[in-house]
Motif scaffolding. Structure first.
Motif, PDB file in Angstrom:
ATOM      1  N   GLN A  28     -12.910   1.840  -5.392  1.00 50.77           N
ATOM      2  CA  GLN A  28     -11.712   1.061  -5.094  1.00 50.77           C
ATOM      3  C   GLN A  28     -11.408   0.043  -6.196  1.00 50.77           C
ATOM      4  O   GLN A  28     -10.244  -0.247  -6.502  1.00 50.77           O
ATOM      5  CB  GLN A  28     -11.830   0.355  -3.734  1.00 50.77           C
ATOM      6  N   ILE A  29     -12.469  -0.486  -6.807  1.00 55.40           N
ATOM      7  CA  ILE A  29     -12.284  -1.423  -7.924  1.00 55.40           C
ATOM      8  C   ILE A  29     -11.719  -0.696  -9.132  1.00 55.40           C
ATOM      9  O   ILE A  29     -10.768  -1.177  -9.767  1.00 55.40           O
ATOM     10  CB  ILE A  29     -13.620  -2.104  -8.260  1.00 55.40           C
ATOM     11  N   MET A  30     -12.284   0.467  -9.425  1.00 55.64           N
ATOM     12  CA  MET A  30     -11.809   1.203 -10.595  1.00 55.64           C
ATOM     13  C   MET A  30     -10.401   1.745 -10.379  1.00 55.64           C
ATOM     14  O   MET A  30      -9.631   1.866 -11.337  1.00 55.64           O
ATOM     15  CB  MET A  30     -12.787   2.325 -10.930  1.00 55.64           C
ATOM     16  N   ASP A  31     -10.057   2.042  -9.136  1.00 54.14           N
ATOM     17  CA  ASP A  31      -8.682   2.457  -8.843  1.00 54.14           C
ATOM     18  C   ASP A  31      -7.711   1.307  -9.094  1.00 54.14           C
ATOM     19  O   ASP A  31      -6.596   1.515  -9.607  1.00 54.14           O
ATOM     20  CB  ASP A  31      -8.559   2.926  -7.392  1.00 54.14           C
ATOM     21  N   GLU A  32      -8.108   0.087  -8.708  1.00 55.61           N
ATOM     22  CA  GLU A  32      -7.265  -1.085  -8.968  1.00 55.61           C
ATOM     23  C   GLU A  32      -7.092  -1.309 -10.468  1.00 55.61           C
ATOM     24  O   GLU A  32      -5.997  -1.633 -10.938  1.00 55.61           O
ATOM     25  CB  GLU A  32      -7.872  -2.324  -8.311  1.00 55.61           C
ATOM     26  N   LEU A  33      -8.186  -1.146 -11.209  1.00 52.22           N
ATOM     27  CA  LEU A  33      -8.103  -1.284 -12.662  1.00 52.22           C
ATOM     28  C   LEU A  33      -7.160  -0.234 -13.243  1.00 52.22           C
ATOM     29  O   LEU A  33      -6.332  -0.543 -14.120  1.00 52.22           O
ATOM     30  CB  LEU A  33      -9.496  -1.149 -13.279  1.00 52.22           C
ATOM     31  N   ASP A  34      -7.261   0.973 -12.754  1.00 53.46           N
ATOM     32  CA  ASP A  34      -6.409   2.056 -13.248  1.00 53.46           C
ATOM     33  C   ASP A  34      -4.935   1.735 -13.024  1.00 53.46           C
ATOM     34  O   ASP A  34      -4.093   1.914 -13.921  1.00 53.46           O
ATOM     35  CB  ASP A  34      -6.794   3.357 -12.540  1.00 53.46           C
ATOM     36  N   LYS A  35      -4.591   1.241 -11.836  1.00 54.46           N
ATOM     37  CA  LYS A  35      -3.198   0.901 -11.527  1.00 54.46           C
ATOM     38  C   LYS A  35      -2.694  -0.245 -12.405  1.00 54.46           C
ATOM     39  O   LYS A  35      -1.580  -0.190 -12.944  1.00 54.46           O
ATOM     40  CB  LYS A  35      -3.073   0.507 -10.057  1.00 54.46           C
ATOM     41  N   ALA A  36      -3.519  -1.282 -12.536  1.00 49.51           N
ATOM     42  CA  ALA A  36      -3.110  -2.434 -13.343  1.00 49.51           C
ATOM     43  C   ALA A  36      -2.953  -2.038 -14.805  1.00 49.51           C
ATOM     44  O   ALA A  36      -2.046  -2.516 -15.508  1.00 49.51           O
ATOM     45  CB  ALA A  36      -4.142  -3.557 -13.203  1.00 49.51           C
ATOM     46  N   SER A  88      -9.417  -7.007 -11.823  1.00 49.43           N
ATOM     47  CA  SER A  88      -9.818  -5.862 -11.001  1.00 49.43           C
ATOM     48  C   SER A  88     -11.146  -6.089 -10.295  1.00 49.43           C
ATOM     49  O   SER A  88     -11.436  -5.439  -9.291  1.00 49.43           O
ATOM     50  CB  SER A  88      -9.927  -4.602 -11.867  1.00 49.43           C
ATOM     51  N   GLY A  89     -11.966  -6.989 -10.847  1.00 47.82           N
ATOM     52  CA  GLY A  89     -13.309  -7.188 -10.296  1.00 47.82           C
ATOM     53  C   GLY A  89     -14.337  -6.256 -10.893  1.00 47.82           C
ATOM     54  O   GLY A  89     -15.483  -6.193 -10.411  1.00 47.82           O
TER      55      GLY A  89
END
Length: 249
Positions: A28-36, A88-89
């Motif tokens: 979920q963290i890496m997905d947030e990074l991908d979107k940002a 992203s964390g």
């Protein structure tokens, strides 16, 4: 599942420092990074047009998609993409080795067994990542820069074994940096860590430059490893039994 994205820096032949660095976190963290990251590619800074990929070398040399960028714009882009990682964390990870010390200290037998500084530090990165995953009781996924796969693919299994990690809980692949946002974030980390590694090699009291300092201070977590002369000697000493078994002593 813990995801790790790794890119290299300093693997060109004349570099005294080699780095494998990147980012890691749960899906979920890496997905947030991908979107940002995708959003920032669409607007790198100000009114500049979208870019297809981020590459620190291109940014710092104002070439390819960053051609014509002013120094101020380059600084803002560097900060903007760093902020994607921070917000992203994701954890920041980097492992560096002094190739200069490796070449000076490693015996011919050690060089034959360990096959060079780059393979050694790549193995360290894989092994330490497995130890992190074991600590959290998690399976692990690696994505590495595809450009190095012919040289490094054979190291992954021994590094997993050295970490005493169940290979059935590991998946990995090699992709182009341009095709994966996580690898572009890894490119940023590897570049910053390489700059610090070069400074540290010449003066082990050197502080990270402001960009690396901001990344370390602001990110969720970081793990930075340095393999210098003393650590290289310890690795070589650890191969002594293998050298004898193979009749290379």
């Amino acid at each position: 599942m813990l995801e790790f994205y790794y890119d290299d820096s300093g693997t060109h032949g004349h570099s005294n420092v080699i780095v494998w660095g990147g980012v890691s976190g749960h899906k979920q963290i890496m997905d947030e990074l991908d979107k940002a990251w995708s959003a920032r590619l669409a607007r790198p800074t100000g009114n500049r047009p979208p870019i297809s990929k981020f590459r620190m070398y291109d940014l710092m040399h104002a070439q390819n998609e960053f051609e014509g960028y002013s120094e101020g714009e380059k600084l803002r882009v560097r900060r903007n993409f760093r902020k994607c990682i921070v917000d992203s964390g994701a954890s920041v990870i980097a492992y560096a080795i002094s190739r200069r010390d490796w070449d000076a200290v490693a015996t011919p037998a050690a060089k034959l067994i360990l096959a060079g500084a780059e393979r050694t530090i790549f193995g360290v990165a894989v092994m330490e990542s497995c130890k992190i995953a074991e600590k959290y009781g998690e399976p692990i996924s690696f994505i590495f820069d595809k450009g190095r796969s012919p040289q490094l693919d054979s190291i992954i299994a021994p590094a997993i074994e050295a970490a005493d990690f169940d290979p059935n809980r590991v998946s990995y692949g090699f992709r182009t940096v341009a095709s994966v946002n996580g690898l572009q974030a890894a490119d940023l980390v590897a570049y910053e860590a390489y700059q610090f590694g070069c400074d540290y090699l010449e003066d082990n009291s050197a502080d990270p430059n402001p960009h690396m300092r901001a990344l370390l201070d602001q990110c969720h977590d970081h793990r930075i490893g340095w393999i210098g002369r003393d650590q290289i000697q310890a690795v070589i000493d650890g191969t002594a039994d293998m050298v004898k078994k193979l009749g290379l002593a």
